[in-house]
Scaffold this motif. Structure first.
Motif, short mmCIF file in Angstrom:
data_model
loop_
_atom_site.label_atom_id
_atom_site.label_comp_id
_atom_site.label_asym_id
_atom_site.label_seq_id
_atom_site.Cartn_x
_atom_site.Cartn_y
_atom_site.Cartn_z
N LYS A 244 1.02 4.39 -2.76
CA LYS A 244 0.72 5.69 -2.15
C LYS A 244 1.90 6.65 -2.35
O LYS A 244 1.70 7.82 -2.70
CB LYS A 244 0.41 5.49 -0.67
N THR B 271 0.84 -1.19 0.00
CA THR B 271 0.00 0.00 0.00
C THR B 271 0.87 1.25 0.00
O THR B 271 0.62 2.20 -0.75
CB THR B 271 -0.94 -0.01 1.23
N GLU B 272 1.92 1.23 0.82
CA GLU B 272 2.83 2.38 0.88
C GLU B 272 3.50 2.63 -0.47
O GLU B 272 3.68 3.77 -0.87
CB GLU B 272 3.90 2.17 1.95
N ASP C 30 1.26 10.07 -4.22
CA ASP C 30 1.26 11.25 -3.35
C ASP C 30 2.57 12.03 -3.35
O ASP C 30 2.56 13.25 -3.22
CB ASP C 30 0.92 10.86 -1.91
N LYS D 76 -7.78 -2.74 -2.07
CA LYS D 76 -7.24 -1.42 -1.72
C LYS D 76 -7.59 -0.42 -2.82
O LYS D 76 -7.54 -0.75 -4.01
CB LYS D 76 -5.72 -1.47 -1.56
N PHE E 187 -6.83 3.56 -4.29
CA PHE E 187 -5.91 4.70 -4.27
C PHE E 187 -6.59 5.84 -5.02
O PHE E 187 -7.19 5.63 -6.07
CB PHE E 187 -4.58 4.33 -4.94
#
Length: 174
Positions: free
Chosen positions: A98, A94-95, A102, A149, A151
């Motif tokens: 992200k 997930t990181e 981001d 998940k 995003f």
């Protein structure tokens, strides 16, 4: 124009590669896409080169593709040489995505990547049996959790799709 601007960026040019590969796994790019119509940027190599006290998890590749008529398509790719979902770290995965959305695309290099794309695809490529049913334990709850998940980028939601080696990045015709 965008592809050439990225190629000449002093921070990015060393991380532009001919292919997206890692851990013996790669992504095939459709031969209908000319070599001058796409870029493969090794995002993970970029972050590892910064010498930060804390290096954020990041995906292996960002692939930017010039569409035939107008605009661009984007693929964010994570490659893992694993065959069991029990070896999958959901928080780390997930990181990675992200960080790409981001920090890499929206902050560090927003002048290139913070735009509306014709298509954005998130690829997780591994040797996990993705063709088994969702109730099959070999597929695993971790892979199911990863696939669920979401995003957000530019007010749109994107999900990771799992693939086995070597999926094909296709041309866009918009």
């Amino acid at each position: 124009m965008l592809l050439n601007n990225i190629k000449t960026n002093s921070q990015l040019r060393d991380f532009i590669k001919a292919e997206c590969s890692d851990e013996g796994i790669c992504v095939e790019i459709d031969n209908k896409i000319a070599k001058n119509e796409y870029l493969v940027i090794k995002v993970d190599d970029f972050y590892n080169s910064l010498g930060l006290e804390y290096t954020p998890a990041s995906p292996d590749c960002l692939i930017l593709i010039k569409c035939k008529n107008k605009g661009y398509a984007l693929a964010i790719v994570e490659l893992k040489n694993i065959n069991k979902s029990s070896r999958l770290d959901i928080k780390n995965m997930t990181e990675k995505f992200k960080t790409c959305f981001d920090d890499f695309m929206s902050s560090r290099f927003n002048e290139y990547f913070d735009q509306n794309y014709q298509r954005i695809q998130l690829f997780f490529i591994s040797k996990i049996n993705i063709h088994s049913s969702s109730k099959d334990p070999s597929r695993g709850l971790r892979l199911e959790a990863l696939m669920n998940k979401r995003f957000r980028f530019r007010n749109k939601s994107y999900m990771i799709r799992p693939y086995n080696p070597t999926p094909l990045i296709k041309a866009c015709y918009n």
